[in-house]
Write a protein that holds these residues in place. Structure first.
Motif, PDB file in Angstrom:
ATOM      1  N   ARG A  44       0.854  -1.190   0.000  1.00 31.42           N
ATOM      2  CA  ARG A  44       0.000   0.000   0.000  1.00 31.42           C
ATOM      3  C   ARG A  44       0.892   1.244   0.000  1.00 31.42           C
ATOM      4  NH1 ARG A  44      -3.168  -3.121   3.300  1.00 31.42           N
ATOM      5  NH2 ARG A  44      -2.488  -2.208   5.277  1.00 31.42           N
ATOM      6  N   GLY A  46       3.130   4.247   0.767  1.00 33.08           N
ATOM      7  CA  GLY A  46       3.914   4.574   1.949  1.00 33.08           C
ATOM      8  C   GLY A  46       4.652   3.402   2.542  1.00 33.08           C
ATOM      9  N   TYR A  47       4.348   2.187   2.101  1.00 35.26           N
ATOM     10  CA  TYR A  47       5.022   0.987   2.582  1.00 35.26           C
ATOM     11  C   TYR A  47       6.001   0.471   1.527  1.00 35.26           C
ATOM     12  CZ  TYR A  47       1.630   0.263   6.410  1.00 35.26           C
ATOM     13  OH  TYR A  47       0.861   0.372   7.549  1.00 35.26           O
ATOM     14  N   ARG A  52       4.352   7.298  -1.103  1.00 37.64           N
ATOM     15  CA  ARG A  52       3.312   7.697  -0.154  1.00 37.64           C
ATOM     16  C   ARG A  52       2.195   8.473  -0.852  1.00 37.64           C
ATOM     17  NH1 ARG A  52       3.715  11.779   5.112  1.00 37.64           N
ATOM     18  NH2 ARG A  52       1.818  11.011   6.134  1.00 37.64           N
ATOM     19  N   GLY A 198       3.599   4.885   5.745  1.00 41.86           N
ATOM     20  CA  GLY A 198       2.479   3.995   5.449  1.00 41.86           C
ATOM     21  C   GLY A 198       1.742   3.574   6.703  1.00 41.86           C
ATOM     22  N   ASP A 202      -2.160   4.413   7.418  1.00 40.07           N
ATOM     23  CA  ASP A 202      -3.140   3.368   7.713  1.00 40.07           C
ATOM     24  C   ASP A 202      -3.934   3.721   8.967  1.00 40.07           C
ATOM     25  OD1 ASP A 202      -2.972   1.569   5.639  1.00 40.07           O
ATOM     26  OD2 ASP A 202      -1.915   0.018   6.759  1.00 40.07           O
TER      27      ASP A 202
END
Length: 274
Positions: A44, A46-47, A52, A198, A202
């Protein structure tokens, strides 16, 4: 993005937990081949290797999944979300109904504004503090997550070790498995390889409006939860089961958060059977 299992199998997109990455725990390749599943994972925003997207909502994952499916030539697919991936799997079912065949959620969360649900009931103190803080002062949460991410990069086993005191006995037995522990360590290290962005995004997405209504989902939904889970308590899946029309809930006594790893093959078998 990573692919696992049978290249010509039933496609299933796995949405990782929080924090997490495309390298999160997955069944062994032989198991995936036996199930006839082509498992697809991705980071996802940012990970890991993903840029990001500040301020992203849970609903925004639908566009990412649609783009990935287009790139792979997939018309229809199943979706599996574990922990923080759960709300994102529901977003796919809600917003991509013509492409999502079925969705399964393991130890997921309900919306933070869920009517009639005490969202923090039975939740571990560290998670309560993080979610409350992200609502009140995002800067303070980032200041807290950055040094944790730094320690994980320096010692990838750090997060697994730091969680130990909050784990139930059933979760401790699962995490003690050398193979699962290795996957978790690799997963967490990749999640924060560049930053804690990330992770923060979240938390913010879960604590604010998701951008869709679970009650509007019209695809078959399976919700699994360990009865002893304190990271995302079982009341969240019960609430979702009461509000999603075509859903059913499985609550396993004696299991907690990481019990989801043991039942993942069963969920994949159901998703591939659509």
């Amino acid at each position: 993005m990573e692919e696992w299992g049978a290249p010509d199998g039933s496609p299933v997109l796995l949405l990782h937990g929080t924090p997490g990455s495309r390298l999160g725990p997955v069944p062994r390749p032989l198991v995936l081949y036996q199930l006839g599943v082509r498992l697809i994972t991705f980071d996802r925003p940012g990970y890991g290797r993903s840029d990001r997207r500040p301020g992203r909502r849970v609903a925004d994952v639908a566009a990412d999944v649609s783009e990935i499916a287009d790139a792979l030539g997939l018309e229809r697919f199943g979706v599996l979300g574990r922990s923080g991936g759960g709300p994102h799997a529901l977003a796919c079912a809600a917003l991509l109904p013509e492409r999502t065949t079925r969705a399964a959620v393991l130890v997921g969360l309900a919306p933070s504004e869920a009517d009639g649900l005490d969202w923090f009931a039975d939740m571990t103190e560290s998670n309560v503090d993080a979610y409350q803080a992200v609502r009140d002062d995002g800067g303070a949460v980032m200041a807290r997550l950055r040094p944790i991410a730094d320690r994980i990069r320096a010692n990838p086993a750090q997060l697994v070790t730091s969680l130990y005191d909050e784990l139930t006995q059933s979760d401790r037995r699962i995490v003690a498995d050398a193979g699962i522990r290795r996957q978790l360590i690799e997963n967490y290290a990749e999640a924060v390889r560049n930053s804690a962005d990330g992770w923060f995004d979240d938390l913010h997405a879960f604590a604010t409006s998701w951008g869709f209504e679970p009650g509007g989902i019209e695809r078959p939904i399976m919700l699994w939860h360990g009865a002893e889970d304190t990271f995302s308590p079982v009341g969240h899946s019960r609430w979702l089961g009461d509000h999603i029309p075509f859903s059913f809930v499985i609550v396993e006594r004696g299991s907690a958060h990481f019990g989801a790893l043991n039942v993942m093959p069963d969920m994949l078998r159901w998703l591939a059977g659509s």
